[in-house]
Design an enzyme around this catalytic site. Structure first.
Site, PDB file in Angstrom:
ATOM      1  N   GLU A 121       0.825  -1.209   0.000  1.00 42.01           N
ATOM      2  CA  GLU A 121       0.000   0.000   0.000  1.00 42.01           C
ATOM      3  C   GLU A 121       0.856   1.255   0.000  1.00 42.01           C
ATOM      4  O   GLU A 121       1.916   1.292   0.643  1.00 42.01           O
ATOM      5  CB  GLU A 121      -0.901   0.034   1.251  1.00 42.01           C
ATOM      6  CG  GLU A 121      -2.144  -0.824   1.133  1.00 42.01           C
ATOM      7  CD  GLU A 121      -3.113  -0.627   2.292  1.00 42.01           C
ATOM      8  OE1 GLU A 121      -4.173  -1.255   2.257  1.00 42.01           O
ATOM      9  OE2 GLU A 121      -2.814   0.140   3.223  1.00 42.01           O
ATOM     10  N   HIS A 149       3.076  -5.968   3.276  1.00 40.04           N
ATOM     11  CA  HIS A 149       2.725  -7.068   4.193  1.00 40.04           C
ATOM     12  C   HIS A 149       2.818  -8.376   3.423  1.00 40.04           C
ATOM     13  O   HIS A 149       2.060  -8.596   2.477  1.00 40.04           O
ATOM     14  CB  HIS A 149       1.298  -6.864   4.724  1.00 40.04           C
ATOM     15  CG  HIS A 149       0.808  -8.016   5.553  1.00 40.04           C
ATOM     16  ND1 HIS A 149      -0.491  -8.457   5.532  1.00 40.04           N
ATOM     17  CD2 HIS A 149       1.445  -8.812   6.425  1.00 40.04           C
ATOM     18  CE1 HIS A 149      -0.638  -9.475   6.353  1.00 40.04           C
ATOM     19  NE2 HIS A 149       0.534  -9.730   6.901  1.00 40.04           N
ATOM     20  N   HIS A 239       5.388 -11.145  12.357  1.00 46.50           N
ATOM     21  CA  HIS A 239       4.393 -11.474  13.376  1.00 46.50           C
ATOM     22  C   HIS A 239       4.023 -12.964  13.444  1.00 46.50           C
ATOM     23  O   HIS A 239       3.045 -13.309  14.104  1.00 46.50           O
ATOM     24  CB  HIS A 239       3.145 -10.589  13.247  1.00 46.50           C
ATOM     25  CG  HIS A 239       2.603 -10.424  11.871  1.00 46.50           C
ATOM     26  ND1 HIS A 239       2.501  -9.205  11.260  1.00 46.50           N
ATOM     27  CD2 HIS A 239       2.153 -11.317  10.991  1.00 46.50           C
ATOM     28  CE1 HIS A 239       1.994  -9.361  10.057  1.00 46.50           C
ATOM     29  NE2 HIS A 239       1.774 -10.641   9.864  1.00 46.50           N
ATOM     30  N   SER A 295      -4.294   2.060   8.462  1.00 45.74           N
ATOM     31  CA  SER A 295      -3.389   1.304   9.325  1.00 45.74           C
ATOM     32  C   SER A 295      -2.815   2.253  10.371  1.00 45.74           C
ATOM     33  O   SER A 295      -3.068   3.445  10.328  1.00 45.74           O
ATOM     34  CB  SER A 295      -2.257   0.700   8.483  1.00 45.74           C
ATOM     35  OG  SER A 295      -2.788  -0.099   7.452  1.00 45.74           O
ATOM     36  N   HIS A 314      -1.142  -7.478  15.826  1.00 44.26           N
ATOM     37  CA  HIS A 314      -0.476  -7.269  14.532  1.00 44.26           C
ATOM     38  C   HIS A 314      -1.406  -6.714  13.476  1.00 44.26           C
ATOM     39  O   HIS A 314      -0.979  -6.363  12.396  1.00 44.26           O
ATOM     40  CB  HIS A 314       0.145  -8.577  14.031  1.00 44.26           C
ATOM     41  CG  HIS A 314      -0.829  -9.464  13.306  1.00 44.26           C
ATOM     42  ND1 HIS A 314      -1.960  -9.960  13.895  1.00 44.26           N
ATOM     43  CD2 HIS A 314      -0.831  -9.952  12.045  1.00 44.26           C
ATOM     44  CE1 HIS A 314      -2.612 -10.709  13.014  1.00 44.26           C
ATOM     45  NE2 HIS A 314      -1.959 -10.719  11.895  1.00 44.26           N
ATOM     46  N   GLY A 315      -2.682  -6.648  13.755  1.00 44.22           N
ATOM     47  CA  GLY A 315      -3.606  -6.127  12.760  1.00 44.22           C
ATOM     48  C   GLY A 315      -4.990  -5.988  13.345  1.00 44.22           C
ATOM     49  O   GLY A 315      -5.207  -6.246  14.533  1.00 44.22           O
ATOM     50  N   ALA A 316      -5.928  -5.587  12.489  1.00 47.41           N
ATOM     51  CA  ALA A 316      -7.293  -5.362  12.966  1.00 47.41           C
ATOM     52  C   ALA A 316      -7.956  -6.679  13.356  1.00 47.41           C
ATOM     53  O   ALA A 316      -8.717  -6.754  14.311  1.00 47.41           O
ATOM     54  CB  ALA A 316      -8.095  -4.665  11.880  1.00 47.41           C
ATOM     55  N   GLY A 317      -7.687  -7.725  12.600  1.00 46.05           N
ATOM     56  CA  GLY A 317      -8.383  -9.002  12.825  1.00 46.05           C
ATOM     57  C   GLY A 317      -9.696  -9.022  12.059  1.00 46.05           C
ATOM     58  O   GLY A 317     -10.349  -7.988  11.886  1.00 46.05           O
TER      59      GLY A 317
END
Lengths: 391, 225
Positions: A121, A149, A239, A295, A314-317
């Site tokens: 991105e 990513h 991660h 992000s 590590h992220g939104a999920g």
């Protein structure tokens, strides 16, 4: 114990963010051309293959050398190394423990993004929460960054699959009753455990090399449009890993094998393993959201050591499964809607876009606010997507 | 419910696949079809047979091994498979007159087991065999190959916001009809099947192969079983 399932199947999947110093206004002028060029240059999608084909000797060197190997081949910048976990290559890798099937799968997959939630991105810094740390990180409002990513592609998955089967009898032999067979594990000091550790470290180096190459390809495209751009690496963090770290347990410093599955390392300020330029601010913690909501960049807090062995989310999920998302949204519809909001999506798979629709993810703002309240990592900046190349 | 079939189902963040049939062989075949359908809904026509042998300690692990073997073959051969023939042996399956259902969870690059229902027998090796098909043109009028880059080019050429340049148009034509203008529906077939590629010495299994960094197709084989 060491667990193949506890590390995950996309071994050392991680995120890297590259600073550009380019303003959002400049990017808007060439946004579409930039999206097309990145899409053309960055191989993405299931089973995608790049221009690099590794012979056996190169494969061994890559599995030993990680990002350092990529830089030696001319696919990266030597200044990146201090901003990559473990200096770009994990010690103790044993390429001989990686199966031939895994190596064969990876032969043509270096420098590729892969599929699923992997992405590249271009993001604009839309909000700064902590100006002091943002300055230390080189983040300024309305500047853009490039975030990648991805992980160890087919090799990492094959290593995980190979050892899952081997670890099930090993766990049984060790008298461990598994609640889920995917948590297959083996004593670290066993033959299987040591072989897995060597293979997993080799796969980690594969992921580090892959991200370095992708970073190089992205820089090449960006410099085509912005020749003056300096593009230093902010940080590269994995991660899905198992690493040997020293942590305090009941008041004593102990060497631990820390498994992080879907969790990012988050060292607080002053940690000796951080580069000098980041030591006062703490480790950058890069949190991926969705292609519509953005992000975050966080900074590790000292309290995360005590609370979670220096780890954060590590992220939104996901809020819903890929299956449900693909039923609810149409890829073209999602892409058009995001285009209307100034976000250009490029992906080889329309269904992949639907599966990754912003609505399929949890509220990233709430997730990072929780991490901050829990004392794991503090918010530094919010990033809004501008161009997204999705796998 | 049909005697045999497959379906996808939601499983946490992943995609679940389920195949069922009158025997475990059939359930395994259907599970593999479900796996292919997770990649593409296009019809995959027969062209090349690939034999795969898998061994595992129990049926659950055999299903994982089987689907991972299919994924491996897809990755290294750059093929999709559309028809499967499975023969499981070396295990006491108990009464085989009850329907079987093989369920698994599919992740980005692999399969991880959930369960096999109504399956007896553990601890002996089992064997699977695989037959594959070649892609043919789907009903929506243009070719959707498994090669992502070409797939991307074809679709991009149709987008409003990315008008195809001339070379992209040429690639699109090549994608639809082959470089020799042979329509991949098999109406006009090239006699020499499975011939070596003109650029590298590899044989093209699916009808298209890419070897260079620009993703240009350089070998197309026509004809279908």
């Amino acid at each position: 114990m060491i667990s193949a399932g506890g590390v995950g199947f996309d071994i050392s999947c991680g995120v890297r963010t590259v600073l550009t110093g380019i303003s959002l206004q400049e990017v808007r002028l060439v946004q579409r051309q930039l999206a097309d060029s990145l899409c053309e240059q960055i191989p993405a999608g299931l089973g995608s293959e790049g221009a690099i084909m590794l012979e056996a000797i190169d494969m061994e060197r890559m599995l030993q050398g990680g990002a350092r190997w990529a830089i030696e081949q001319g696919w990266g910048d030597a200044d990146d190394l201090e901003r990559i976990e473990e200096g770009g290559a994990v010690a103790g890798a044993r390429p001989e423990c990686v199966s031939e099937r895994a190596k064969k799968r990876q032969r043509r997959e270096m420098g590729t993004l892969g599929s699923g939630n992997h992405y590249l991105e271009i993001q604009a810094i839309s909000e700064i929460y902590d100006e002091k740390i943002a300055k230390a990180y080189g983040l300024a409002p309305d500047h853009v960054v490039v975030t990648i990513h991805c992980g160890s592609r087919g090799l990492g998955h094959q290593v995980g699959s190979d050892f899952l089967g081997e670890m099930l009898p090993a766990a049984e032999a060790a008298g461990i009753s598994l609640p889920d067979r995917e948590l297959a594990c083996a004593p670290i000091r066993s033959e299987v455990g040591e072989r897995y550790l060597g293979a997993m470290r080799a796969a980690t180096n594969c992921a580090l090399a892959n991200r370095e190459i992708l970073g190089h390809l992205a820089r090449r495209v960006m410099r085509h449009f912005f020749p003056q751009a300096e593009m230093p690496l902010l940080f590269d963090v994995s991660h899905n890993t198992c690493k040997v770290e020293i942590h305090a347990v009941e008041g004593k410093q102990r060497e631990l094998f820390v498994h992080r599955k879907g969790a990012t390392r988050a060292f607080g300020p002053g940690h000796p393993s951080l580069p000098a330029s980041l030591r006062d601010a703490g480790q950058p913690v890069l949190i991926g959201g969705s292609m519509g909501t953005g992000s975050y960049i966080l900074a590790g807090m000292a309290t995360s050591e005590e609370k979670a062995f220096s780890s954060a989310c590590h992220g939104a999920g996901r809020a819903m499964s890929r299956h449900a998302a693909a039923k609810q949204w149409n890829g073209r519809q999602v892409s058009d809607e995001l285009y209307g909001r100034g976000i250009i999506i490029r992906s080889p798979s329309s269904r992949g876009i639907a599966e990754e629709a912003p609505g399929a993810y949890k509220d990233i703002g709430a997730v990072v606010a929780s991490a901050e309240r829990a004392g794991l990592a503090r918010r530094v900046a919010r990033l809004a997507p501008v161009v997204c190349v999705k796998g | 419910m049909a005697e045999r079939g497959w379906q996808h189902f939601p499983h946490k963040s992943d995609l679940g696949i389920c195949g069922w049939g009158p025997t475990m062989d059939a359930a395994f075949e259907e599970a593999a079809l479900a796996r292919t359908a997770a990649v593409t809904r296009a019809d995959v026509a027969s062209a090349t047979r690939v034999d795969i042998r898998c061994e595992a300690a129990d049926p659950e692990l055999l299903l994982v091994a089987w689907l991972n073997a299919v994924i491996y073959e897809m990755a290294v051969r750059r093929m999709l498979f559309g028809r499967f023939e499975v023969r499981i042996s070396g295990v006491d399956l108990g009464r085989d007159d009850q329907p079987r259902a093989a369920r698994t969870r599919l992740r980005t690059q692999g399969c991880h087991l959930q369960r096999i229902e109504r399956v007896a027998g553990r601890g002996r090796p089992m064997v699977g065999a695989l037959r594959c098909r070649r892609l043919r043109e789907p009903s929506d009028g243009y070719v959707t190959f498994h090669e992502d880059r070409l797939h991307n080019m074809v679709h991009r050429a149709r987008r409003r916001d990315a008008r195809p340049r001339n070379h992209l148009r040429r690639r699109t034509i090549a994608a639809r009809y082959g470089r020799q203008g042979v329509h991949p529906d098999g109406k006009r077939r090239v006699a020499a099947r499975n011939r070596p590629c003109g650029v590298c010495d590899a044989r093209c299994a699916l009808g298209l192969r890419f070897s260079n960094r620009r993703g240009l197709p350089h070998s197309i084989r026509a004809g279908a079983e």
